[in-house]
Write a protein that holds these residues in place. Structure first.
Motif, PDB file in Angstrom:
ATOM      1  N   MET A 279       0.841  -1.188   0.000  1.00 22.15           N
ATOM      2  CA  MET A 279       0.000   0.000   0.000  1.00 22.15           C
ATOM      3  C   MET A 279       0.874   1.234   0.000  1.00 22.15           C
ATOM      4  N   SER A 280       0.594   2.178  -0.915  1.00 22.22           N
ATOM      5  CA  SER A 280       1.362   3.405  -0.997  1.00 22.22           C
ATOM      6  C   SER A 280       0.951   4.354   0.109  1.00 22.22           C
ATOM      7  N   THR A 281       1.829   5.351   0.407  1.00 19.49           N
ATOM      8  CA  THR A 281       1.524   6.341   1.436  1.00 19.49           C
ATOM      9  C   THR A 281       0.277   7.120   1.078  1.00 19.49           C
ATOM     10  N   LYS A 282       0.103   7.433  -0.209  1.00 23.30           N
ATOM     11  CA  LYS A 282      -1.081   8.168  -0.656  1.00 23.30           C
ATOM     12  C   LYS A 282      -2.348   7.379  -0.333  1.00 23.30           C
ATOM     13  N   ASP A 283      -2.326   6.063  -0.625  1.00 22.55           N
ATOM     14  CA  ASP A 283      -3.475   5.227  -0.308  1.00 22.55           C
ATOM     15  C   ASP A 283      -3.751   5.224   1.190  1.00 22.55           C
ATOM     16  N   PHE A 284      -2.672   5.159   1.977  1.00 22.09           N
ATOM     17  CA  PHE A 284      -2.810   5.120   3.433  1.00 22.09           C
ATOM     18  C   PHE A 284      -3.487   6.395   3.939  1.00 22.09           C
ATOM     19  N   ILE A 285      -3.072   7.535   3.426  1.00 16.17           N
ATOM     20  CA  ILE A 285      -3.642   8.812   3.884  1.00 16.17           C
ATOM     21  C   ILE A 285      -5.105   8.923   3.484  1.00 16.17           C
ATOM     22  N   GLU A 286      -5.435   8.480   2.280  1.00 16.23           N
ATOM     23  CA  GLU A 286      -6.786   8.666   1.770  1.00 16.23           C
ATOM     24  C   GLU A 286      -7.786   7.662   2.334  1.00 16.23           C
ATOM     25  N   LYS A 287      -7.326   6.536   2.857  1.00 15.15           N
ATOM     26  CA  LYS A 287      -8.251   5.529   3.367  1.00 15.15           C
ATOM     27  C   LYS A 287      -8.820   5.929   4.720  1.00 15.15           C
ATOM     28  N   ASP A 288     -10.127   5.780   4.862  1.00 15.51           N
ATOM     29  CA  ASP A 288     -10.803   6.053   6.130  1.00 15.51           C
ATOM     30  C   ASP A 288     -11.078   4.716   6.804  1.00 15.51           C
ATOM     31  N   TYR A 289     -10.150   4.318   7.685  1.00 12.12           N
ATOM     32  CA  TYR A 289     -10.267   3.027   8.334  1.00 12.12           C
ATOM     33  C   TYR A 289     -11.463   2.962   9.279  1.00 12.12           C
ATOM     34  N   TYR A 290     -11.859   4.095   9.834  1.00  9.39           N
ATOM     35  CA  TYR A 290     -13.040   4.112  10.687  1.00  9.39           C
ATOM     36  C   TYR A 290     -14.286   3.748   9.872  1.00  9.39           C
ATOM     37  N   LYS A 291     -14.340   4.291   8.671  1.00  6.72           N
ATOM     38  CA  LYS A 291     -15.467   4.000   7.794  1.00  6.72           C
ATOM     39  C   LYS A 291     -15.447   2.537   7.368  1.00  6.72           C
ATOM     40  N   VAL A 292     -14.238   1.990   7.132  1.00  8.01           N
ATOM     41  CA  VAL A 292     -14.118   0.586   6.735  1.00  8.01           C
ATOM     42  C   VAL A 292     -14.718  -0.332   7.794  1.00  8.01           C
ATOM     43  N   LEU A 293     -14.438  -0.006   9.080  1.00  8.87           N
ATOM     44  CA  LEU A 293     -14.954  -0.841  10.168  1.00  8.87           C
ATOM     45  C   LEU A 293     -16.347  -0.418  10.611  1.00  8.87           C
ATOM     46  N   GLY A 294     -16.812   0.739  10.131  1.00 10.31           N
ATOM     47  CA  GLY A 294     -18.148   1.198  10.502  1.00 10.31           C
ATOM     48  C   GLY A 294     -18.240   1.676  11.937  1.00 10.31           C
ATOM     49  N   VAL A 295     -17.175   2.340  12.437  1.00 19.47           N
ATOM     50  CA  VAL A 295     -17.158   2.849  13.812  1.00 19.47           C
ATOM     51  C   VAL A 295     -16.850   4.337  13.785  1.00 19.47           C
ATOM     52  N   PRO A 296     -17.274   5.083  14.800  1.00 24.83           N
ATOM     53  CA  PRO A 296     -16.939   6.518  14.868  1.00 24.83           C
ATOM     54  C   PRO A 296     -15.471   6.720  15.203  1.00 24.83           C
ATOM     55  N   LYS A 297     -14.984   7.933  14.999  1.00 26.40           N
ATOM     56  CA  LYS A 297     -13.563   8.216  15.232  1.00 26.40           C
ATOM     57  C   LYS A 297     -13.194   8.161  16.704  1.00 26.40           C
ATOM     58  N   ASP A 298     -14.194   8.326  17.586  1.00 22.91           N
ATOM     59  CA  ASP A 298     -13.902   8.247  19.015  1.00 22.91           C
ATOM     60  C   ASP A 298     -14.243   6.872  19.581  1.00 22.91           C
ATOM     61  N   ALA A 299     -14.333   5.877  18.712  1.00 26.71           N
ATOM     62  CA  ALA A 299     -14.675   4.525  19.167  1.00 26.71           C
ATOM     63  C   ALA A 299     -13.625   3.988  20.125  1.00 26.71           C
ATOM     64  N   THR A 300     -14.076   3.203  21.088  1.00 25.16           N
ATOM     65  CA  THR A 300     -13.149   2.592  22.041  1.00 25.16           C
ATOM     66  C   THR A 300     -12.488   1.369  21.414  1.00 25.16           C
ATOM     67  N   GLU A 301     -11.430   0.883  22.077  1.00 21.02           N
ATOM     68  CA  GLU A 301     -10.741  -0.310  21.574  1.00 21.02           C
ATOM     69  C   GLU A 301     -11.689  -1.495  21.518  1.00 21.02           C
ATOM     70  N   ALA A 302     -12.579  -1.603  22.505  1.00 18.70           N
ATOM     71  CA  ALA A 302     -13.533  -2.714  22.535  1.00 18.70           C
ATOM     72  C   ALA A 302     -14.510  -2.632  21.365  1.00 18.70           C
ATOM     73  N   GLU A 303     -14.954  -1.413  21.036  1.00 17.09           N
ATOM     74  CA  GLU A 303     -15.881  -1.237  19.918  1.00 17.09           C
ATOM     75  C   GLU A 303     -15.205  -1.583  18.588  1.00 17.09           C
ATOM     76  N   ILE A 304     -13.951  -1.192  18.449  1.00 15.53           N
ATOM     77  CA  ILE A 304     -13.197  -1.504  17.226  1.00 15.53           C
ATOM     78  C   ILE A 304     -13.010  -3.015  17.084  1.00 15.53           C
ATOM     79  N   LYS A 305     -12.660  -3.658  18.169  1.00 20.46           N
ATOM     80  CA  LYS A 305     -12.434  -5.100  18.134  1.00 20.46           C
ATOM     81  C   LYS A 305     -13.720  -5.847  17.801  1.00 20.46           C
ATOM     82  N   LYS A 306     -14.848  -5.400  18.391  1.00 24.41           N
ATOM     83  CA  LYS A 306     -16.134  -6.037  18.142  1.00 24.41           C
ATOM     84  C   LYS A 306     -16.546  -5.891  16.683  1.00 24.41           C
ATOM     85  N   ALA A 307     -16.361  -4.679  16.135  1.00 20.41           N
ATOM     86  CA  ALA A 307     -16.725  -4.438  14.735  1.00 20.41           C
ATOM     87  C   ALA A 307     -15.859  -5.278  13.799  1.00 20.41           C
ATOM     88  N   TYR A 308     -14.572  -5.372  14.107  1.00 24.34           N
ATOM     89  CA  TYR A 308     -13.667  -6.155  13.255  1.00 24.34           C
ATOM     90  C   TYR A 308     -14.052  -7.632  13.250  1.00 24.34           C
TER      91      TYR A 308
END
Length: 396
Positions: A1-30
């Protein structure tokens, strides 16, 4: 993955969690998404495979507090216009930084001013996120071909000649049922941090070349289990047995090794199955033998049949007998041929049946038969069948 791709990707959107999601919420969504899109649950579905890799990549960043912090800071800085791609900018290219945005201070004189540029490789800024520099190796986890399997089967003589379908019980490595092939007891493996999901690591070989080897940490899988499955010990593969109906072609010989494509162990992540190699053992027949595509048989004939000639019936393998003419004066051991009565060839035709004549000598001769043989001996008393033998022996 290029740096440009890394910057442009919204990982929060990929997992469907808000930006202030807790570690537990991220793990559950994943975990939920990993189960839904895992390759072993979506065989042959390329879109599901890509989605699984995308979800795994997002979890690898957001699931690690340090990487998540660096990612958030990089996204915030880029969103404020802190990075402006310069000419030829790319994954490992040079970007122009606004020093005021970068350091939060006034423009530095002599460093390019407010609009001045400063050469910085993004690999230096973000290299820590993936444990690599700006080279930008891909994170796609490659499909893996299944292992080849070797088995043995014993056929009767007739089955080998005519072909047969036989049940074959095989043991091989296949996706572990307990963890659905993930290797993780919870079904949610994470991307291997060493190879970043590629399953391979590079090593230098000198002269500017590099070679790739299977990743030593994930054994080439690209994934690692946080809670290894007790059945497969985190490998995602477990021993399984299955019975297959295997067609053995006609005309196989003893010791022949047959290759059946795609009948071996299942592949991983949509990879093709391995091949099955079957070693054939053929049992003996009480009457017939085999010489290549030809069958052989020994047929006894009487002295009168051999001397005077006649017709004899000869058995065939799996078919009606054939009648062969024995010429007058046929010696013991002569071989005759019955065409098309042998083994099946690769082109579908058959070889021949080779018939060897064996002159039989009765153990007891009585009555008219004895009188006839005595008369025959007197009639041929002047003949010596061994004369040429002695003559040859003297001359040698």
């Amino acid at each position: 993955m290029s740096t440009k791709d890394f910057i442009e990707k919204d990982y929060y959107k990929v997992l469907g969690v808000p930006k202030d999601a807790t570690e537990a919420e991220i793990k559950k969504a994943y975990r939920k998404l990993a189960r839904e899109f895992h390759p072993d649950a979506n065989k042959g579905n390329a879109k599901a495979e890509d989605r699984f890799k995308e979800v795994s990549e997002a979890n690898d960043i957001l699931g690690d507090p340090k990487k998540r912090k660096e990612y958030d800071e990089a996204r915030a800085l880029f969103g404020n216009g802190g990075f402006r791609p310069g000419p030829g900018a790319g994954g490992a290219g040079t970007f122009n930084f606004d020093l005021g945005d970068l350091f939060g201070g006034a423009p530095q004189g002599g460093a390019g001013g407010a609009g001045g540029g400063f050469g910085g490789g993004l690999g230096d800024v973000f290299g820590g996120l993936f444990n690599r520099g700006g080279a930008g190796t891909g994170t796609r986890t490659q499909p893996r071909r299944g292992q080849d399997i070797e088995s043995e089967v014993t056929l009767s003589f007739t089955e080998a000649v005519d072909g047969a379908t036989v049940p074959l019980r095989m043991s091989s490595q296949s996706p572990c049922k307990a963890c659905s092939g993930t290797g993780d007891a919870n079904g949610t493996p994470r991307v291997c941090p060493t190879c970043v999901g590629t399953g391979q690591v590079a090593r230098g070989s000198g002269g500017g070349f590099s070679l790739t080897d299977p990743c030593p940490d994930c054994k080439g899988r690209g994934l690692m289990a946080e809670n290894p499955c007790e059945i497969c010990k985190g490998s995602g593969r477990a021993k399984s047995s299955r019975t297959m109906q295997v067609r053995i072609p006609a005309g196989v010989s003893d010791g022949q090794r047959i290759r059946l494509r795609g009948k071996g162990a299942p592949g991983e992540r949509g990879g093709p199955a391995g091949d099955l190699y079957v070693v054939v053992h053929v049992g003996a027949h009480p009457v017939f033998g085999r010489k290549g595509d030809n069958l052989t048989v020994t047929v006894p004939v009487t002295f009168a049949e051999a001397a005077l000639g006649g017709e004899v019936k000869v058995p065939t393998l799996g078919g009606p007998p054939v009648t062969l003419k024995v010429p007058p004066g046929t010696p013991n051991g002569r071989t005759m041929r019955a065409r098309g009565k042998g083994a099946v060839r690769k082109d579908g035709t058959r070889g021949d049946l080779l018939v060897t004549v064996e002159v039989t000598v009765p153990a007891n001769v009585t009555g008219k038969a004895r009188d006839a043989l005595e008369a025959y001996r007197e009639a041929t008393a002047g003949e010596d069948p061994r004369a040429e033998l002695f003559q040859a022996a003297k001359g040698a």
